[in-house]
Enzyme design. Structure first.
Site, short mmCIF file in Angstrom:
data_model
loop_
_atom_site.label_atom_id
_atom_site.label_comp_id
_atom_site.label_asym_id
_atom_site.label_seq_id
_atom_site.Cartn_x
_atom_site.Cartn_y
_atom_site.Cartn_z
N LEU A 192 -16.00 -7.65 3.12
CA LEU A 192 -17.16 -6.76 2.96
C LEU A 192 -17.67 -6.93 1.65
O LEU A 192 -16.76 -6.94 0.56
CB LEU A 192 -16.58 -5.33 3.13
CG LEU A 192 -17.65 -4.12 3.21
CD1 LEU A 192 -18.59 -4.28 4.40
CD2 LEU A 192 -16.95 -2.75 3.08
N ASP A 193 -19.10 -7.09 1.37
CA ASP A 193 -19.52 -7.56 0.34
C ASP A 193 -19.40 -6.47 -0.97
O ASP A 193 -19.27 -5.42 -0.52
CB ASP A 193 -21.10 -7.78 0.33
CG ASP A 193 -21.77 -8.57 -0.88
OD1 ASP A 193 -21.93 -9.73 -0.75
OD2 ASP A 193 -22.25 -7.83 -1.71
N PRO A 194 -19.13 -6.91 -2.06
CA PRO A 194 -19.05 -6.21 -3.29
C PRO A 194 -20.20 -5.08 -3.43
O PRO A 194 -19.96 -3.84 -3.98
CB PRO A 194 -18.70 -7.11 -4.57
CG PRO A 194 -18.69 -8.34 -3.87
CD PRO A 194 -18.97 -8.36 -2.73
N LEU A 195 -21.06 -5.50 -3.13
CA LEU A 195 -22.13 -4.61 -2.99
C LEU A 195 -22.27 -3.49 -2.06
O LEU A 195 -23.24 -2.68 -1.98
CB LEU A 195 -23.58 -5.17 -3.18
CG LEU A 195 -23.83 -6.09 -4.62
CD1 LEU A 195 -25.23 -6.90 -4.33
CD2 LEU A 195 -23.82 -5.27 -5.79
N ALA A 196 -21.39 -3.53 -1.01
CA ALA A 196 -21.30 -2.78 0.35
C ALA A 196 -20.15 -1.72 0.00
O ALA A 196 -19.20 -2.04 -0.73
CB ALA A 196 -21.16 -3.57 1.47
#
Length: 349
Positions: A70-74
């Site tokens: 899961l993307d760091p920005l998510a």
């Protein structure tokens, strides 16, 4: 030369005395053989692996793995697997996903999200955000669609992630990928900000979807927020934050460890009698009077001394032509470990 060596030894001895006695090293905390799944509500800015390592350390778990990045920005749902549950991490990786996406209309960026340089700004007219216009734009991307993976993604080309090429200003040709958007619900429209609920297949790029909806409206768009709310049969309901886990005692953390089969909860269940269960665990096919099924979860009975009606996960299988065919088996040690973990100390099996 010998005088010089003696002088060095004397100097070292003086330094040791000045430092005083060395403090004893803290003993390493022993690792535990835990089996199950933690539903983590991942915070913003943390990578999936960093989140996994932090929770693994908090639980003192011997073996752990996550179910896809899961993307760091998510933010949002990140199932973490421990022990026997790691054998089913691919199930969650392949499962359908659900997201709440926040989209800024009127601006396109180099990365498709808020981190990238703004490439173009366009006016967002009231007609563009009218309910029927937004509904039509979302419907245009519902069902099976082809997406071109963004350059700022972790997809590999010749052993390197695409985002590495993007940082060097190199554009790589990407083949379209077929994904399925099961549904898009419009949750909120406030000015130029659109919030949508997306149910989709694995591998869907939500930032690409946001860009495409913006182009469909004629104003462009980029993603400014993303929260995963579901993966297969699990959701944010019952998920725990990293901050909350850090504040808990070890027994409180253990209480958030769900059974390994939570990742298989939407599969049909097959229960075997003791003799068939033992043979199934060795990898042998068993005859069953059930219809064909691509994937089922298989259980066997626990010893008679255990609680009445209880059963234990043995693994996964498929049913074809009246045969139960193992696909992923737990070891006898893992089965026993799950039984021990689920049984109170004063009620030994």
């Amino acid at each position: 030369m010998s005088d010089l060596l003696v002088q060095r030894e004397d100097t070292a001895e003086v330094r040791r005395e000045a430092r005083g006695p060395r403090a004893p090293r803290a003993p390493k905390m022993p690792r535990r053989h835990l089996h199950g799944v933690i539903l983590l509500d991942k915070p913003l800015g943390l990578s999936s692996n960093d989140a996994l390592q932090k929770v693994k350390w908090l639980l003192r778990a011997e073996k752990a793995g996550h179910t896809g990045t899961l993307d760091p920005l998510a933010t949002g749902l990140l199932p973490l697997c421990f022990g026997a549950a790691t054998k089913f991490s691919q199930v969650s990786l392949d499962a359908d996903k659900r997201y709440t996406a926040t989209v800024l209309l009127g601006q396109t960026t180099a990365t498709g999200d808020a981190e990238g340089e703004v490439l173009r700004t366009r006016e967002v007219t009231p007609e563009m955000t009218a309910p029927e216009r937004l509904r039509a734009a979302c419907d245009a991307f519902t069902g099976e669609i082809d997406q071109i993976p963004p350059m700022h993604s972790a997809l590999k080309h010749q052993g390197r992630a695409l985002y590495e090429y993007a940082r060097e200003g190199i554009e790589i040709e990407r083949a379209p990928r077929r994904v399925t958007i099961h549904g898009i619900d419009i949750l909120r429209v406030q000015g130029d900000v659109l919030e949508i609920d997306v149910r989709c297949s694995k591998g869907t790029y939500i930032r690409t979807l946001a860009q495409d909806i913006g182009e469909q409206l004629g104003c462009g768009a980029h993603l400014i927020g993303l929260r995963r709310t579901g993966s297969g049969g699990v959701s944010l309901q019952g998920a725990v934050t990293l901050e909350a886990l850090q504040a808990m005692t070890e027994s409180e953390r253990d209480a958030h460890l769900l059974p390994a089969d939570v990742l298989l909860s939407d599969w049909p269940e097959v229960q075997l009698p003791a003799e068939d269960a033992a043979r199934f665990l060795t990898g042998l096919r068993r005859r069953v009077t059930l219809g064909d099924a691509p994937q089922v979860r298989v259980y066997g009975p626990v010893p008679a001394s255990a609680s009445a009606g209880r059963h234990v996960l043995l693994g996964s299988a498929r049913i074809q032509g009246g045969e139960l065919i193992p696909t992923r088996l737990l070891s006898p040690l893992e089965v026993q470990g799950m039984l021990d973990q689920a049984t109170p100390p004063d009620h030994p099996i």
